[in-house]
Design a protein around this motif. Structure first.
Motif, PDB file in Angstrom:
ATOM      1  N   MET A 142       0.839  -1.199   0.000  1.00  0.00           N
ATOM      2  CA  MET A 142       0.000   0.000   0.000  1.00  0.00           C
ATOM      3  C   MET A 142       0.872   1.247   0.000  1.00  0.00           C
ATOM      4  O   MET A 142       1.844   1.326   0.742  1.00  0.00           O
ATOM      5  CB  MET A 142      -0.903   0.004   1.244  1.00  0.00           C
ATOM      6  N   ALA A 143       0.540   2.201  -0.854  1.00  0.00           N
ATOM      7  CA  ALA A 143       1.234   3.485  -0.888  1.00  0.00           C
ATOM      8  C   ALA A 143       0.311   4.557  -0.325  1.00  0.00           C
ATOM      9  O   ALA A 143      -0.894   4.548  -0.576  1.00  0.00           O
ATOM     10  CB  ALA A 143       1.632   3.838  -2.314  1.00  0.00           C
ATOM     11  N   ARG A 144       0.874   5.460   0.445  1.00  0.00           N
ATOM     12  CA  ARG A 144       0.079   6.536   1.052  1.00  0.00           C
ATOM     13  C   ARG A 144       0.514   7.875   0.473  1.00  0.00           C
ATOM     14  O   ARG A 144       1.703   8.212   0.470  1.00  0.00           O
ATOM     15  CB  ARG A 144       0.258   6.527   2.565  1.00  0.00           C
ATOM     16  N   LEU A 145      -0.451   8.646  -0.018  1.00  0.00           N
ATOM     17  CA  LEU A 145      -0.193   9.949  -0.609  1.00  0.00           C
ATOM     18  C   LEU A 145      -1.018  11.004   0.105  1.00  0.00           C
ATOM     19  O   LEU A 145      -2.153  10.748   0.512  1.00  0.00           O
ATOM     20  CB  LEU A 145      -0.561   9.948  -2.095  1.00  0.00           C
ATOM     21  N   LEU A 146      -0.470  12.192   0.234  1.00  0.00           N
ATOM     22  CA  LEU A 146      -1.217  13.330   0.761  1.00  0.00           C
ATOM     23  C   LEU A 146      -1.303  14.366  -0.346  1.00  0.00           C
ATOM     24  O   LEU A 146      -0.281  14.828  -0.853  1.00  0.00           O
ATOM     25  CB  LEU A 146      -0.522  13.915   1.992  1.00  0.00           C
ATOM     26  N   LEU A 147      -2.519  14.706  -0.735  1.00  0.00           N
ATOM     27  CA  LEU A 147      -2.736  15.658  -1.819  1.00  0.00           C
ATOM     28  C   LEU A 147      -3.765  16.678  -1.368  1.00  0.00           C
ATOM     29  O   LEU A 147      -4.934  16.357  -1.166  1.00  0.00           O
ATOM     30  CB  LEU A 147      -3.223  14.920  -3.073  1.00  0.00           C
ATOM     31  N   ARG A 148      -3.308  17.909  -1.144  1.00  0.00           N
ATOM     32  CA  ARG A 148      -4.167  18.997  -0.673  1.00  0.00           C
ATOM     33  C   ARG A 148      -4.942  18.606   0.588  1.00  0.00           C
ATOM     34  O   ARG A 148      -6.115  18.943   0.745  1.00  0.00           O
ATOM     35  CB  ARG A 148      -5.122  19.435  -1.777  1.00  0.00           C
ATOM     36  N   GLY A 149      -4.297  17.847   1.448  1.00  0.00           N
ATOM     37  CA  GLY A 149      -4.922  17.440   2.693  1.00  0.00           C
ATOM     38  C   GLY A 149      -5.722  16.154   2.606  1.00  0.00           C
ATOM     39  O   GLY A 149      -6.164  15.629   3.634  1.00  0.00           O
ATOM     40  N   PHE A 150      -5.914  15.629   1.400  1.00  0.00           N
ATOM     41  CA  PHE A 150      -6.617  14.361   1.226  1.00  0.00           C
ATOM     42  C   PHE A 150      -5.623  13.225   1.479  1.00  0.00           C
ATOM     43  O   PHE A 150      -4.554  13.184   0.867  1.00  0.00           O
ATOM     44  CB  PHE A 150      -7.195  14.248  -0.177  1.00  0.00           C
ATOM     45  N   ASP A 151      -5.982  12.312   2.360  1.00  0.00           N
ATOM     46  CA  ASP A 151      -5.147  11.170   2.715  1.00  0.00           C
ATOM     47  C   ASP A 151      -5.554  10.007   1.810  1.00  0.00           C
ATOM     48  O   ASP A 151      -6.613   9.405   1.989  1.00  0.00           O
ATOM     49  CB  ASP A 151      -5.366  10.828   4.188  1.00  0.00           C
ATOM     50  N   ILE A 152      -4.725   9.701   0.822  1.00  0.00           N
ATOM     51  CA  ILE A 152      -5.048   8.713  -0.210  1.00  0.00           C
ATOM     52  C   ILE A 152      -4.217   7.462   0.027  1.00  0.00           C
ATOM     53  O   ILE A 152      -2.982   7.518   0.022  1.00  0.00           O
ATOM     54  CB  ILE A 152      -4.780   9.294  -1.615  1.00  0.00           C
ATOM     55  N   ARG A 153      -4.888   6.348   0.235  1.00  0.00           N
ATOM     56  CA  ARG A 153      -4.210   5.077   0.490  1.00  0.00           C
ATOM     57  C   ARG A 153      -4.418   4.159  -0.715  1.00  0.00           C
ATOM     58  O   ARG A 153      -5.479   3.555  -0.874  1.00  0.00           O
ATOM     59  CB  ARG A 153      -4.740   4.441   1.768  1.00  0.00           C
ATOM     60  N   LYS A 154      -3.416   4.108  -1.558  1.00  0.00           N
ATOM     61  CA  LYS A 154      -3.476   3.311  -2.784  1.00  0.00           C
ATOM     62  C   LYS A 154      -3.316   1.828  -2.451  1.00  0.00           C
ATOM     63  O   LYS A 154      -2.392   1.437  -1.747  1.00  0.00           O
ATOM     64  CB  LYS A 154      -2.375   3.737  -3.747  1.00  0.00           C
ATOM     65  N   GLY A 155      -4.243   1.014  -2.954  1.00  0.00           N
ATOM     66  CA  GLY A 155      -4.145  -0.416  -2.745  1.00  0.00           C
ATOM     67  C   GLY A 155      -4.434  -0.863  -1.329  1.00  0.00           C
ATOM     68  O   GLY A 155      -3.939  -1.904  -0.893  1.00  0.00           O
ATOM     69  N   TYR A 156      -5.231  -0.100  -0.604  1.00  0.00           N
ATOM     70  CA  TYR A 156      -5.550  -0.457   0.785  1.00  0.00           C
ATOM     71  C   TYR A 156      -6.261  -1.809   0.866  1.00  0.00           C
ATOM     72  O   TYR A 156      -5.995  -2.609   1.760  1.00  0.00           O
ATOM     73  CB  TYR A 156      -6.413   0.640   1.408  1.00  0.00           C
ATOM     74  N   LEU A 157      -7.175  -2.079  -0.067  1.00  0.00           N
ATOM     75  CA  LEU A 157      -7.914  -3.343  -0.083  1.00  0.00           C
ATOM     76  C   LEU A 157      -7.337  -4.276  -1.143  1.00  0.00           C
ATOM     77  O   LEU A 157      -7.202  -3.879  -2.306  1.00  0.00           O
ATOM     78  CB  LEU A 157      -9.397  -3.099  -0.379  1.00  0.00           C
ATOM     79  N   ASP A 158      -7.021  -5.496  -0.748  1.00  0.00           N
ATOM     80  CA  ASP A 158      -6.536  -6.457  -1.732  1.00  0.00           C
ATOM     81  C   ASP A 158      -7.705  -7.034  -2.536  1.00  0.00           C
ATOM     82  O   ASP A 158      -8.882  -6.725  -2.273  1.00  0.00           O
ATOM     83  CB  ASP A 158      -5.718  -7.559  -1.068  1.00  0.00           C
ATOM     84  N   ALA A 159      -7.391  -7.864  -3.523  1.00  0.00           N
ATOM     85  CA  ALA A 159      -8.416  -8.380  -4.437  1.00  0.00           C
ATOM     86  C   ALA A 159      -9.480  -9.192  -3.708  1.00  0.00           C
ATOM     87  O   ALA A 159     -10.683  -9.080  -4.017  1.00  0.00           O
ATOM     88  CB  ALA A 159      -7.755  -9.232  -5.526  1.00  0.00           C
ATOM     89  N   VAL A 160      -9.079  -9.993  -2.733  1.00  0.00           N
ATOM     90  CA  VAL A 160     -10.049 -10.802  -1.989  1.00  0.00           C
ATOM     91  C   VAL A 160     -11.000  -9.909  -1.206  1.00  0.00           C
ATOM     92  O   VAL A 160     -12.222 -10.132  -1.188  1.00  0.00           O
ATOM     93  CB  VAL A 160      -9.313 -11.785  -1.046  1.00  0.00           C
TER      94      VAL A 160
END
Length: 200
Positions: free
Chosen positions: A1-19
């Motif tokens: 999982m990658a975590r990004l902060l964009l204009r205060g938005f906390d974006i967690r890429k790939g937080y949920l796996d396929a299952v």
């Protein structure tokens, strides 16, 4: 999982796996059967391109009477409960003391979008809004706390979650378009977006 902060938005890429994504879709099926998706109208009478429904004690609705939360579907039935698996995501990601009382379910089909808007029909803006993406990629645009000015965009994929809280809670945001067919999660394609809110 990658975590990004964009204009205060906390974006967690790939937080949920396929299952986990497949599990959520399965949990949504009885909800959509009990409280079917419908295409709402804005107060001005414009039909929205997304279809929506809700789960929880309250659901968000829009029609000529305005934007609001209410305890029944426009067709009269009460909203189904929010599944525990979804509430667990809320607790894990936000750590909030209160559970959400609304899970808005938006379905984006081919060619649909959502204009820049603020989530401001809630009674207390100190609670975050949590967004969960399932299905096709969506181009997420983030603006400012007032209309106008420069914006930034990022592609959200299935399994991504976004936390909108703190100073970013009333920032304008929207979906410019989806890449229809980019995911195989939903048999007929499209994107489901779950947004969890403390409404009261």
């Amino acid at each position: 999982m990658a975590r990004l902060l964009l204009r205060g938005f906390d974006i967690r890429k790939g937080y949920l796996d396929a299952v986990s994504q497949t599990r959520l879709v399965d949990l949504l099926r009885p909800i959509l059967k009990a409280a079917p998706l419908y295409r709402p109208f804005t107060p001005s009478g414009k039909e929205m391109s997304v279809r929506m429904t809700s789960a929880g004690a309250l659901g968000w609705v829009t029609d000529r009477a305005g934007y609001r939360y209410q305890d029944t579907h426009p067709k009269g039935m009460t909203w189904p409960a929010i599944p525990d698996d979804i509430l667990t995501i809320w607790q894990d990601v936000t750590g909030a003391e209160r559970q959400p009382d609304c899970c808005l379910i938006n379905y984006y089909g081919e060619g649909t979008k959502m204009g820049l808007h603020q989530d401001k029909d809630e009674a207390d803006f100190s609670w975050p809004v949590l967004s969960i993406s399932l299905g096709d990629d969506a181009l997420f645009r983030i603006g400012n706390t007032t209309r106008g000015g420069k914006t930034e965009s990022i592609w959200l994929s299935s399994g991504d979650v976004v936390i909108m809280g703190g100073p970013a809670r009333l920032t304008y945001h929207g979906i410019d378009r989806i890449r229809f067919g980019s995911s195989k999660l939903l048999p007929k394609g499209g994107r489901i977006n779950l947004t969890l809110r403390v409404a009261t």
